[in-house]
Write an enzyme that holds these catalytic residues in place. Sequence first.
Site, PDB file in Angstrom:
ATOM      1  N   HIS A  36       0.937  -1.286  -0.025  1.00 45.31           N
ATOM      2  CA  HIS A  36       0.072   0.140  -0.190  1.00 45.31           C
ATOM      3  C   HIS A  36       0.939   1.358   0.059  1.00 45.31           C
ATOM      4  CE1 HIS A  36       0.254  -0.267   4.748  1.00 45.31           C
ATOM      5  NE2 HIS A  36       0.350   1.120   4.405  1.00 45.31           N
ATOM      6  N   ASP A  96       0.248  -7.436   1.194  1.00 37.87           N
ATOM      7  CA  ASP A  96       0.581  -6.111   1.469  1.00 37.87           C
ATOM      8  C   ASP A  96       2.237  -6.213   1.581  1.00 37.87           C
ATOM      9  OD1 ASP A  96       0.261  -3.472   1.907  1.00 37.87           O
ATOM     10  OD2 ASP A  96       0.184  -3.619   3.888  1.00 37.87           O
ATOM     11  N   SER A 147       4.439   2.534   7.970  1.00 40.23           N
ATOM     12  CA  SER A 147       4.317   1.470   7.062  1.00 40.23           C
ATOM     13  C   SER A 147       5.476   0.890   6.115  1.00 40.23           C
ATOM     14  CB  SER A 147       3.138   1.729   6.203  1.00 40.23           C
ATOM     15  OG  SER A 147       1.916   1.978   7.025  1.00 40.23           O
TER      16      SER A 147
END
Length: 410
Positions: free
Chosen positions: A139, A169, A253
Amino acid sequence: MGFYDDLTHVERKKQRGSNIGRMVVTSVTSAVIGGMVVLLTLPTLSNAGYINMVKPGTENAISSKSSASSLFAKPVSVSVGSGTVDAVKKVENAIVGVINIGQRRNSWMQNSMDVEQGQGSGVIFEKKGGKAYIVTNFHVIEKAQKLEVALPTGEKVSAKVVGADGYTDLAVLEIDASKVTDVAEFGDSSTLQVGEPAIAIGNPLGMQFSRTVTQGIISSKERSMPMDFNEDGQDDWELDVIQTDAAINPGNSGGALVNIEGQVIGINTLKISKAGVEGLGFALPINDVKVIVDQLMEKGTLERSYLGVQPLDLANVPRYEWKETLNLPDNVNAGVVVQTEVGKFSPAGEAGLRQFDVIVKLDDKNISNSAQLRKYLTMSKKPGDTMEVTYYRDGIQKTAKVKLTAPPQQ
């Protein structure tokens, strides 16, 4: 009677005078004895540090020194070396920023221009052949037209995608290795203990706070987060994650979750952001990451096995249909319904599965929903494998042997 009373009064005055005299003598004697005791014990008290023996002529200097000592704390030498500090030093220069650059059409100039769409983090895990490889979240790079990596020095270099997978992911990027100095060491997430220290390193809110370090503990070794990518109300995937209370924020992230040895034990991926909720961050276990990254490095994508059914969660089927249409026994409360007609030449079709069959088990694993079915086909099987499917049809439990294939080319 009057003479007797007067005589008694005089005698009493004499007696009180005698008592006062004795008290004065006793007090003086006690003072003298006390003073002698103090004089005799002064050296001992001084050596013990309870009092200072002041030499004549030094009263002002000592008074000044005592006043200064009372106002200022004495400097103390303290070692700052610790497990956390050492762990951060070991891995921090392998943490980078990942910058997602897209294009935006400029209406007043009638052309497109590059714009930054977002920033995340990444971990350098390998350096070979003049190239360095970085793992990050899918992402973070999604919909990017260009990618840049911000090195620990602040310098930015261009990057390209080696492989990526949206369900897990994860993505792997490649950059020129000439300016890369450190590579992170992967640990073993299967040995984690609840309560052990966990250190998150990344770029919360972007490069302004690059390589921020936060610390917490491992809150749980095994959590499963349902993911609904197309927002149709049915989960598409279950993401296995480590839970930590180390602060994880947007921009973290793709960064590292590190143990006290400075080894990467997880890739930070998400947090729960709700009013009143704190300390719920999640990272992909590094043992899962290793398996996926190897495939992404080799093939550019995650190899999936193909069953050939359109799944529907039994929980999303109206309860009255459980009896009316599916004819399920009362003890069946979860599973996956084959929603549409099965292709004759698909793996499921060749094994005899049909529309409205309810799958409850793949090999020896109970299957409660579509996300679990899809995950089992991806993580536990590969094309060419044979799998046993347990299902219900018209109230009767059946099994079928299915030979899986690769997904058909779109």
